[in-house]
Motif scaffolding. Structure first.
Motif, short mmCIF file in Angstrom:
data_model
loop_
_atom_site.label_atom_id
_atom_site.label_comp_id
_atom_site.label_asym_id
_atom_site.label_seq_id
_atom_site.Cartn_x
_atom_site.Cartn_y
_atom_site.Cartn_z
N GLU A 182 0.97 -1.10 -0.06
CA GLU A 182 -0.14 0.17 0.02
C GLU A 182 0.86 1.31 0.05
N LYS A 183 0.65 2.07 -0.95
CA LYS A 183 1.69 3.36 -1.03
C LYS A 183 0.64 4.50 -0.89
N ARG A 184 1.11 5.44 0.13
CA ARG A 184 0.31 6.66 0.38
C ARG A 184 1.06 7.83 0.23
N LEU A 185 0.53 8.75 0.00
CA LEU A 185 0.92 10.37 -0.12
C LEU A 185 2.10 10.04 -1.26
N GLY A 186 1.85 9.50 -2.29
CA GLY A 186 2.86 9.73 -3.55
C GLY A 186 3.94 8.56 -2.91
N GLY A 187 3.92 7.68 -2.34
CA GLY A 187 5.01 6.98 -2.03
C GLY A 187 5.85 7.06 -0.76
N ARG A 188 5.32 8.37 0.04
CA ARG A 188 6.09 8.80 0.94
C ARG A 188 5.79 7.58 2.28
N LEU A 189 4.70 7.13 2.23
CA LEU A 189 4.45 6.12 3.20
C LEU A 189 4.15 4.85 2.44
N VAL A 190 4.83 3.86 3.07
CA VAL A 190 4.45 2.38 2.24
C VAL A 190 4.34 1.41 3.26
N THR A 191 3.30 0.67 3.00
CA THR A 191 3.01 -0.48 3.95
C THR A 191 3.23 -1.81 3.36
N ILE A 192 3.74 -2.71 3.82
CA ILE A 192 4.12 -3.95 3.01
C ILE A 192 3.54 -5.04 4.17
N VAL A 193 2.89 -5.96 3.40
CA VAL A 193 1.99 -7.04 4.28
C VAL A 193 2.73 -8.43 3.77
#
Length: 90
Positions: A34-45
């Motif tokens: 999941e990428k948020r804020l243009g890739g500035r926050l990234v969540t990997i599961v």
């Protein structure tokens, strides 16, 4: 017992570094990004057995912290099937 680990970091480079360490450290597989804020926050599961997921998360968080900011680390054992529907890509 199955589990998932969530690693949220600031910056794509930290996410890739963390993911690389996770999959090398234990028998886990990537199920969601999941990428948020243009890739500035990234969540990997990732998912796997509880012990493997815990080991992978420790390794991933340590590696990601060397190159960026780790925001959240969490292990969820036996996630509900509806959670898995939400996370599984492809």
């Amino acid at each position: 017992m199955k589990a998932i680990a969530l690693l949220e970091v600031q910056a794509m480079v930290a996410a890739i570094t963390g993911l690389d360490a996770m999959v090398k450290a234990a028998d886990v597989r990537l199920i969601h990004v999941e990428k948020r804020l243009g890739g500035r926050l990234v969540t990997i599961v990732v998912e796997g057995e509880v012990s493997a997921v815990k080991a992978a998360l420790e390794a991933g968080a340590a590696a990601a912290a060397e190159v960026g900011n780790v925001k959240v680390c969490e292990v969820i054992a036996r996630p509900h099937p509806d959670v898995m529907k939400f996370l599984t890509t492809g």
